[in-house]
Write an enzyme that holds these catalytic residues in place. Structure first.
Site, PDB file in Angstrom:
ATOM      1  CG  ASP A  62      -2.001  -1.051   1.151  1.00  0.00           C
ATOM      2  OD1 ASP A  62      -2.349  -1.464   0.026  1.00  0.00           O
ATOM      3  OD2 ASP A  62      -2.505  -1.464   2.224  1.00  0.00           O
TER       4      ASP A  62
ATOM      5  CE1 TYR B 246       4.476  -6.798   3.773  1.00  0.00           C
ATOM      6  CE2 TYR B 246       3.942  -9.138   3.829  1.00  0.00           C
ATOM      7  CZ  TYR B 246       3.903  -7.913   3.194  1.00  0.00           C
ATOM      8  OH  TYR B 246       3.288  -7.788   1.971  1.00  0.00           O
TER       9      TYR B 246
END
Length: 250
Positions: A51, A109
């Site tokens: 994003d 992540y």
């Protein structure tokens, strides 16, 4: 022939990975750089999408091209065309059916928090002044994630996916001085999943919810029950792994 592109970027200045109208994306700029060099339209396919404001220390994408690619030469030329916050690390020849997204076996992540204020870290960390977080309790909650597979509670509302199932292989908070980092690895992730998990785990650390509450949030499969998503700037895609057999050079 198919090639994997190993790349990194700082996402601060971009509207995420994916090409979109009226906004600059990482994918668009890399497409343009390849198209300029090869003098034919090139559209890269990424292992996933990040994003606006999210970063990637390692992301893979693939392209198809008829001729052999001189990796060193093309990497150099691409990096001359791209802005300094997008870097091509390597180009690797792979089997013709290899797919950057569907052949990935795991993705990792990190979510990075700075406990305090540092003007040089504002674009790459979430800065919190609360230094009384119960990290041990947050790690207990993080372990609970490994016992579940359906993570609809942490997915963006109205996500267009066939399944909300993910296999979380690691989830742990690590403290180094004023730096608090959440590490998580899974076979796949849902849109907004990591940021929603981080926000909910911080509710655990702030004693707003209990460990039992955390379990019930997961089991509810309702995003409305989970915590507020952490802001994008602290999130990094750190690695994507593949079977070694897809790489032509081993």
């Amino acid at each position: 022939m198919r090639y994997f592109i190993d790349l990194s970027y700082k996402g601060t200045n971009y509207h995420g990975w994916q090409v979109q109208p009226n906004a600059t994306s990482i994918q668009e700029l890399i497409n343009n750089a390849f198209t300029t060099i090869f003098r034919t339209q090139i559209n890269i396919v990424g292992a996933g999408r990040t994003d606006t404001g999210v970063h990637a220390e390692q992301l893979f994408a693939h392209i198809d091209f008829d001729d052999e690619i001189d990796s060193n030469d093309i990497v150099y030329r691409l990096n001359c065309l791209l802005p300094n916050d997008i870097v091509i690390n390597n180009i690797l020849k792979v089997s013709k059916n290899a797919h950057a997204r569907f052949d990935a076996t795991s993705r990792s992540y990190e979510y990075r928090i700075f406990l305090g204020r540092d003007p040089f870290l504002t674009e790459i960390t979430w800065q919190l002044t609360n230094k009384k977080l119960n990290i041990a309790k947050m790690n207990e909650a993080a372990k609970i994630l490994l016992n579940y597979t359906n993570f609809k509670s942490f997915a963006r509302a109205n996500s267009d996916v066939k399944t909300y199932n993910c296999e979380v292989k690691e989830a742990v908070w690590i403290v180094t001085g004023n730096k608090l980092t959440f590490h998580i690895t899974a076979d796949r992730f849902l849109r907004n999943m990591v940021r929603a998990i981080v926000g909910t785990l911080l509710d655990v650390g702030n004693n707003k919810i209990t460990l039992e509450d955390f379990k019930q949030i997961i089991e509810s499969r309702d995003r409305c029950n989970a915590g507020t998503s952490a802001p994008p700037q602290g999130l990094f895609l750190t690695s994507v792994t593949y079977p070694k057999t897809i790489f032509m050079n081993g």
